[in-house]
Design an enzyme around this catalytic site. Structure first.
Site, PDB file in Angstrom:
ATOM      1  N   GLU A  51      46.405  42.214  25.365  1.00  0.00           N
ATOM      2  CA  GLU A  51      44.965  42.409  25.201  1.00  0.00           C
ATOM      3  C   GLU A  51      44.537  41.795  23.878  1.00  0.00           C
ATOM      4  O   GLU A  51      45.331  41.680  22.936  1.00  0.00           O
ATOM      5  CB  GLU A  51      44.608  43.907  25.178  1.00  0.00           C
ATOM      6  CG  GLU A  51      44.949  44.661  26.435  1.00  0.00           C
ATOM      7  CD  GLU A  51      43.728  44.955  27.297  1.00  0.00           C
ATOM      8  OE1 GLU A  51      42.597  44.873  26.777  1.00  0.00           O
ATOM      9  OE2 GLU A  51      43.916  45.262  28.475  1.00  0.00           O
ATOM     10  N   LYS A 101      47.420  54.751  34.746  1.00  0.00           N
ATOM     11  CA  LYS A 101      46.530  54.860  33.597  1.00  0.00           C
ATOM     12  C   LYS A 101      45.931  56.254  33.558  1.00  0.00           C
ATOM     13  O   LYS A 101      45.577  56.829  34.591  1.00  0.00           O
ATOM     14  CB  LYS A 101      45.437  53.795  33.633  1.00  0.00           C
ATOM     15  CG  LYS A 101      44.582  53.776  34.876  1.00  0.00           C
ATOM     16  CD  LYS A 101      43.642  52.582  34.865  1.00  0.00           C
ATOM     17  CE  LYS A 101      42.857  52.499  36.173  1.00  0.00           C
ATOM     18  NZ  LYS A 101      41.969  51.315  36.225  1.00  0.00           N
ATOM     19  N   ARG A 123      48.483  46.214  42.169  1.00  0.00           N
ATOM     20  CA  ARG A 123      48.126  47.467  41.506  1.00  0.00           C
ATOM     21  C   ARG A 123      49.240  48.443  41.824  1.00  0.00           C
ATOM     22  O   ARG A 123      49.174  49.238  42.746  1.00  0.00           O
ATOM     23  CB  ARG A 123      46.766  47.961  41.986  1.00  0.00           C
ATOM     24  CG  ARG A 123      46.200  49.096  41.132  1.00  0.00           C
ATOM     25  CD  ARG A 123      44.791  49.467  41.516  1.00  0.00           C
ATOM     26  NE  ARG A 123      43.815  48.447  41.199  1.00  0.00           N
ATOM     27  CZ  ARG A 123      43.291  48.236  40.001  1.00  0.00           C
ATOM     28  NH1 ARG A 123      43.679  48.991  38.978  1.00  0.00           N
ATOM     29  NH2 ARG A 123      42.400  47.281  39.809  1.00  0.00           N
ATOM     30  N   GLU A 151      52.162  54.033  26.662  1.00  0.00           N
ATOM     31  CA  GLU A 151      51.633  52.979  25.796  1.00  0.00           C
ATOM     32  C   GLU A 151      50.140  53.199  25.576  1.00  0.00           C
ATOM     33  O   GLU A 151      49.456  53.781  26.431  1.00  0.00           O
ATOM     34  CB  GLU A 151      51.843  51.595  26.427  1.00  0.00           C
ATOM     35  CG  GLU A 151      53.290  51.186  26.569  1.00  0.00           C
ATOM     36  CD  GLU A 151      53.456  49.805  27.181  1.00  0.00           C
ATOM     37  OE1 GLU A 151      54.589  49.301  27.188  1.00  0.00           O
ATOM     38  OE2 GLU A 151      52.446  49.230  27.662  1.00  0.00           O
ATOM     39  N   ARG A 200      42.063  37.749  32.704  1.00  0.00           N
ATOM     40  CA  ARG A 200      42.552  38.468  33.883  1.00  0.00           C
ATOM     41  C   ARG A 200      42.204  37.725  35.172  1.00  0.00           C
ATOM     42  O   ARG A 200      42.931  37.792  36.154  1.00  0.00           O
ATOM     43  CB  ARG A 200      41.932  39.865  33.881  1.00  0.00           C
ATOM     44  CG  ARG A 200      42.211  40.697  35.095  1.00  0.00           C
ATOM     45  CD  ARG A 200      41.690  42.102  34.891  1.00  0.00           C
ATOM     46  NE  ARG A 200      41.603  42.836  36.134  1.00  0.00           N
ATOM     47  CZ  ARG A 200      41.416  44.141  36.207  1.00  0.00           C
ATOM     48  NH1 ARG A 200      41.299  44.855  35.115  1.00  0.00           N
ATOM     49  NH2 ARG A 200      41.333  44.755  37.373  1.00  0.00           N
ATOM     50  N   LYS A 249      46.418  52.484  25.809  1.00  0.00           N
ATOM     51  CA  LYS A 249      45.543  51.696  26.685  1.00  0.00           C
ATOM     52  C   LYS A 249      44.392  51.190  25.832  1.00  0.00           C
ATOM     53  O   LYS A 249      43.513  51.957  25.445  1.00  0.00           O
ATOM     54  CB  LYS A 249      45.020  52.510  27.864  1.00  0.00           C
ATOM     55  CG  LYS A 249      44.284  51.619  28.872  1.00  0.00           C
ATOM     56  CD  LYS A 249      43.793  52.374  30.057  1.00  0.00           C
ATOM     57  CE  LYS A 249      43.248  51.407  31.113  1.00  0.00           C
ATOM     58  NZ  LYS A 249      42.337  50.393  30.566  1.00  0.00           N
ATOM     59  N   ARG A 257      41.865  41.579  28.662  1.00  0.00           N
ATOM     60  CA  ARG A 257      43.228  41.229  29.079  1.00  0.00           C
ATOM     61  C   ARG A 257      43.433  39.729  28.897  1.00  0.00           C
ATOM     62  O   ARG A 257      42.587  38.918  29.287  1.00  0.00           O
ATOM     63  CB  ARG A 257      43.413  41.612  30.548  1.00  0.00           C
ATOM     64  CG  ARG A 257      44.837  41.505  31.108  1.00  0.00           C
ATOM     65  CD  ARG A 257      45.635  42.721  30.814  1.00  0.00           C
ATOM     66  NE  ARG A 257      46.940  42.698  31.464  1.00  0.00           N
ATOM     67  CZ  ARG A 257      47.219  43.316  32.615  1.00  0.00           C
ATOM     68  NH1 ARG A 257      46.281  43.989  33.246  1.00  0.00           N
ATOM     69  NH2 ARG A 257      48.449  43.288  33.101  1.00  0.00           N
ATOM     70  N   PHE A 297      52.030  43.570  25.356  1.00  0.00           N
ATOM     71  CA  PHE A 297      52.787  44.684  25.913  1.00  0.00           C
ATOM     72  C   PHE A 297      53.797  44.268  26.970  1.00  0.00           C
ATOM     73  O   PHE A 297      54.564  45.110  27.449  1.00  0.00           O
ATOM     74  CB  PHE A 297      51.856  45.759  26.487  1.00  0.00           C
ATOM     75  CG  PHE A 297      50.815  45.258  27.452  1.00  0.00           C
ATOM     76  CD1 PHE A 297      51.145  44.884  28.740  1.00  0.00           C
ATOM     77  CD2 PHE A 297      49.492  45.162  27.053  1.00  0.00           C
ATOM     78  CE1 PHE A 297      50.172  44.444  29.627  1.00  0.00           C
ATOM     79  CE2 PHE A 297      48.506  44.725  27.928  1.00  0.00           C
ATOM     80  CZ  PHE A 297      48.855  44.358  29.216  1.00  0.00           C
TER      81      PHE A 297
END
Length: 511
Positions: A259, A383, A377, A208, A230, A210, A215, A299
């Site tokens: 985002e 990423k 995480r 996807e 976020r 970035k 966020r 997303f």
């Protein structure tokens, strides 16, 4: 609870290498914590302040009063004192903040002063990460760590869960579930070196875009829409574009992850700082929307019309997202079932190149069979971003605090000017190992020309290679730009200062 108890635990956690030892120390602390103190205690353990900003800078902390001999400050009294400091404004604000700060520090013991210094400068490095605090809290109240972890994910913060657990015990966990209207901590990504590594680790997977935006988590319940950052702050009133987009979707009740970013007339992202400034502004939202409209891009979908989707695999959550969200509101993506198939890697690299050509940060590679792990995480999201590096000159360094006391930590970094001088671009203390800290402390003291007790100014001779996410505008620095998320990679003693990168090179990177 006395601040001394918290400061002592911080020292113990920092000094203990054993995970079980850290958890045991945190458990002892939570057993001393009252429910009303829990949100402040957990925030301090994470090295943060509930006030976010207090207006207190390193210079105000350079001269400490004589410490108190006996501890008497409570955690809540410190919280109230910092709250008063944070609200000081107007003429004479700096002097008044300084007076209140000295008043607070004079009531603190030496250990407490060190702890407060680390909190106020953001340099409290004690290893009390949320995962350890969750385990310590679970041990303190005899609850299942997995259940506590899930409650933190869905309850929005460790502090809220700790407060409930310390007040009511393990049965309080039943009250934490995914609810529209209550923000949850977003899932975060780990880092991969490149697209091939990410695909090899996660296939079958999806790539996807970035996006270099802010966020947002969007909750809709009928006509009511709430937008959270976020960090779970509500910013609904600042983002009417997001509210309008949420109301256009083909469902009445949902939680979206995405985002928001500003785009230029060609559909390319405008500088991150412009998006950040627009999202952060509370003034004249209508005028700001007209001059710098924002575009939401989604997303993930966490719940829809009463169905909790968190445990569903990525492919099923995205199918639901596609069902209710039009394509222009969804992130671009490419599925890779098997990287070994003919053309799969070429397609992945072409997709990545297209993403970068459109001006975005890089790609996120996600395992297609992975659930959504709120607040984690996770290794199922990776990423991949191109890394920018610069060779810059060290102009000075600030004395460290907490576990970095006695070392020169926060580096002042400069680029080369056409006349042979140097201009400061920013600071960083990230990426420094204990070995590198010790080396640079010794080396910079050899180059020192002035030491005011806070900042050591050095001869501009030492070149350091830093990695950074980019460059953004800044009125704080003479060149008009500063570094984004700079971290030290290595010192380049093979280079002279005359070989460091120029200001023009940094400005080109910004452009």
């Amino acid at each position: 609870m006395l601040l001394a108890d918290l400061a002592r635990t911080s020292t113990e956690v920092t000094a203990t290498s054993s995970r079980s030892g850290k958890v045991a120390a945190l458990a002892r602390l939570f057993r001393l914590t009252d429910a009303e103190e829990a949100p402040v205690v957990t925030t301090y353990l994470a090295g943060r302040l509930p006030q976010r900003r207090t207006g207190v800078g390193p210079k105000a902390l350079a001269h400490r009063p004589a410490p108190a001999e006996q501890p008497r400050l409570t955690v809540l009294a410190v919280h109230a004192a910092l709250g008063r400091i944070a609200t000081v404004a107007g003429k004479g604000a700096a002097a008044e903040r300084g007076r209140l700060l000295q008043e607070l520090l004079s009531a603190a013991t030496e250990r407490e002063q060190h702890f407060l210094h680390g909190l106020l400068t953001g340099e409290l490095r004690q290893g009390a990460l949320d995962a350890l605090a969750v385990e310590g809290l679970a041990a303190a109240v005899e609850a299942d760590p997995g259940e506590v972890r899930r409650a933190v994910m869905l309850g929005g913060s460790l502090g809220a869960v700790a407060q409930a657990l310390l007040a009511r015990g393990p049965q309080a966990l039943d009250g934490f579930r995914l609810e529209v209207g209550r923000p949850v901590q977003p899932m975060l990504a780990q880092t991969a070196r490149d697209v091939d590594e990410a695909m090899d680790r996660l296939a079958p997977c999806v790539l996807e875009e970035k996006l270099d935006g802010i966020r947002v988590q969007v909750h809709r319940d009928g006509d009511r829409v709430a937008v959270h950052t976020r960090t779970l702050d509500e910013i609904t009133d600042r983002l009417p574009e997001v509210v309008a987009a949420a109301r256009e979707l083909a469902a009445e009740r949902f939680v979206l992850d995405g985002e928001v970013l500003a785009l230029d007339e060609d559909g390319r992202p405008r500088p991150f700082q412009e998006t950040s400034g627009r999202v952060g502004s509370r003034l004249d939202v209508t005028g700001a929307r007209a001059s710098l409209p924002l575009s939401p891009v989604f997303f993930d979908l966490l719940t829809v019309d009463g169905r909790d989707l968190l445990e569903l695999p990525t492919r099923e959550r995205h199918a639901e997202l596609a069902r209710i969200t039009p394509a222009p509101r969804r992130v671009r993506r490419l599925e890779i079932v098997d990287p070994a198939e003919d053309g799969a890697r070429r397609a992945a690299h072409e997709f990545t190149e297209q993403v970068l050509a459109r001006g975005h940060e890089g790609v996120l590679v996600k395992a297609l069979d992975a659930p959504y792990r709120a607040g984690r995480r996770g290794a199922s999201w990776l990423k991949v971003k191109p890394v920018h590096t610069l060779d810059l000159v060290v102009l000075g360094a600030e004395w460290g605090h907490g576990r970095r006391t006695g070392t020169l930590s926060n580096l002042h970094l400069g680029a080369r000017l056409p006349d042979g001088g140097f201009v400061m671009l920013g600071k960083t203390f990230k990426g420094l190992t204990d070995t590198l800290l010790a080396w640079q402390t010794d080396r910079l003291q050899q180059l020192a020309v002035q030491d005011d007790g806070w900042l050591v100014t050095v001869r501009p001779e030492l070149v350091v290679e830093v990695a950074l996410d980019g460059v953004q505008r800044s009125s704080r620095y003479p060149a008009g730009v500063t570094l984004r998320f700079a971290r030290v990679l290595r010192y380049r003693e093979d280079k002279t200062a005359a070989e460091a990168d120029t200001v023009d090179a940094v400005l080109a990177l910004h452009r």
